[in-house]
Design an enzyme around this catalytic site. Structure first.
Site: not given
Ligand code: FNR
Length: 381
Positions: A127, A275, A278
């Site tokens: 990613q 995300h 977030r």
């Molecule tokens: C993320 N997500 C995320 N996405 C991404 O593209 N690069 C990243 O470095 C991160 N880092 C990250 C850290 C943490 C602690 C979380 C919880 C999420 C988003 C992640 O890829 C994904 O989209 C979400 O976590 C999906 O939602 P749920 O399943 O956690 O509810």
């Protein structure tokens, strides 16, 4: 505690992690309304129960970008996994590979690409964030290619970081003595986590390969926050294409018009995602956004989806709403934090079992059988 359901891992993670890390994983932006809707909307999707169809022979396998997945699930890119468990990215990647599904390494991993990719016997996904420093991006892409990563997940919903107030309260994004002590312990030369590959000191993986070891987590997060690039546009994706000839997936699509643009651009897939709640609080849950996107582009591009998936039933629901494959975020992090590699593997086994129950009771023998025909009604909210 004996873990017997996928929902058991979250409270276990809360007991074991330092609060600033638990809340970093668990929290969302602003009032966390979208975060709650992600979970609640999905849990309200009702499926048609079907019976007497001889469901003794189910097949969960699916194909995506010339890869075979044992089930339509991959691990989402998540930053700082190596803080939740020792060499966390390696542990999660091994569990995913053993269960026959892809692992996605985040731009902001603790373990570097060169450590994780050779630790597993299937190609890893990588990613990338858009950062102001295009030299960093180019270098990361070249390293991912050299390490044999198969698919690029290009995250576009972070032109600026969302305001996460739990991180402000916990000290994750401000001065905090407990966090400083924790950081010193995991980076201390005598401590087990400190032993990186080939005995080199613990480093911050992908980031430190470019900028050298930062002095602390706050520096790291501050550097990152200042490097997100609000000027990003479809033109930047053309530039990426020059350095990446494999499948490219655009992560962070929540609108049918953007999904159509992704098809026009020639992307191989999209991740319908907010995300995990977030970024912008108040945008729709993925469960709400997905059907219109599927109406617009299903069949033209691979549709991946995440945000709010906590169990195997949720996976089936998301596929019935229009996804081809889903990504797990927090669900696997709670398991990683509590039981490491074994925990992630056990979670994936539970998810598979829960999918099998849902498929048996809805009369879906294969993943292709999971369609909108299984839905009782659209969400009302
Ligand atoms: C993320 N997500 C995320 N996405 C991404 O593209 N690069 C990243 O470095 C991160 N880092 C990250 C850290 C943490 C602690 C979380 C919880 C999420 C988003 C992640 O890829 C994904 O989209 C979400 O976590 C999906 O939602 P749920 O399943 O956690 O509810």
């Amino acid at each position: 505690m004996i873990i017997s359901a996928s929902s058991d891992y979250r409270p276990a993670a809360q007991r074991i992690l330092p609060p600033f890390l638990f809340h970093y994983i668990d929290g969302g932006s602003y009032t966390e309304t979208t975060l709650r809707h992600n979970v609640d909307d999905l849990s309200q999707i009702a499926l048609r129960q079907r019976v007497l169809k001889n469901m003794s022979d189910l097949n969960l396998e699916t194909k995506l970008f010339n890869e075979t997945l044992s089930m339509p699930v991959a691990l989402a890119p998540v930053g700082l996994c190596g803080m939740y468990a020792r060499r966390g990215e390696v542990q999660a990647a091994r569990a995913a590979a053993r269960k026959g599904i892809p692992f996605t390494l985040s731009t902001v991993s603790v373990c570097p690409i060169e450590e994780v990719a050779p630790a597993i016997d299937r190609p890893m996904w990588f990613q990338l964030y858009v950062l102001r420093d295009r030299g960093f991006m180019r270098n990361a892409l070249e390293r991912a290619k050299a390490a044999g990563c198969s698919t690029l997940v290009f995250t576009v919903d972070m032109p600026t970081p969302g305001a996460r107030y739990r991180d402000a309260h916990s000290g994750m994004s401000g001065p905090n003595a407990a966090m400083r002590r924790y950081w010193q312990s995991v980076t201390h030369p005598q401590w087990a986590w400190d032993v990186g590959i080939n005995g080199r000191p613990h480093d911050l993986g992908n980031i430190s390969a470019y900028r050298g070891s930062p002095t602390g987590l706050q520096d790291y997060i501050g550097w990152l926050a200042n490097n997100f690039d609000p000027s990003i546009s479809w033109k930047d994706l053309e530039w990426i294409r020059e350095f990446w000839d494999g499948p490219m997936v655009i992560k962070g699509i929540l609108d049918a018009d953007d999904a159509r643009d992704a098809v026009r651009f020639g992307a191989d897939g999209i991740v319908v995602s907010n995300h995990g709640g977030r970024q912008l609080d108040g945008v729709p849950s993925t469960a709400r956004a997905l059907p219109a996107i599927a109406d617009a582009v299903k069949g033209d591009i691979a549709i991946l989806a995440d945000s709010g998936i906590r169990n195997g039933l949720d996976v089936v629901r998301m596929i019935a709403l229009g996804a081809d494959t889903v990504l797990l975020g927090r669900a696997y992090l709670y398991a990683l934090a509590t039981h490491g590699e074994r925990g992630v593997e056990a979670l994936l086994t539970l998810i598979e079992k829960e999918m099998r129950v849902a498929m048996t009771l809805t009369g879906a023998r294969t993943i292709a059988d999971i369609t909108s025909d299984l839905l009782v009604r659209e969400l009302g909210r």
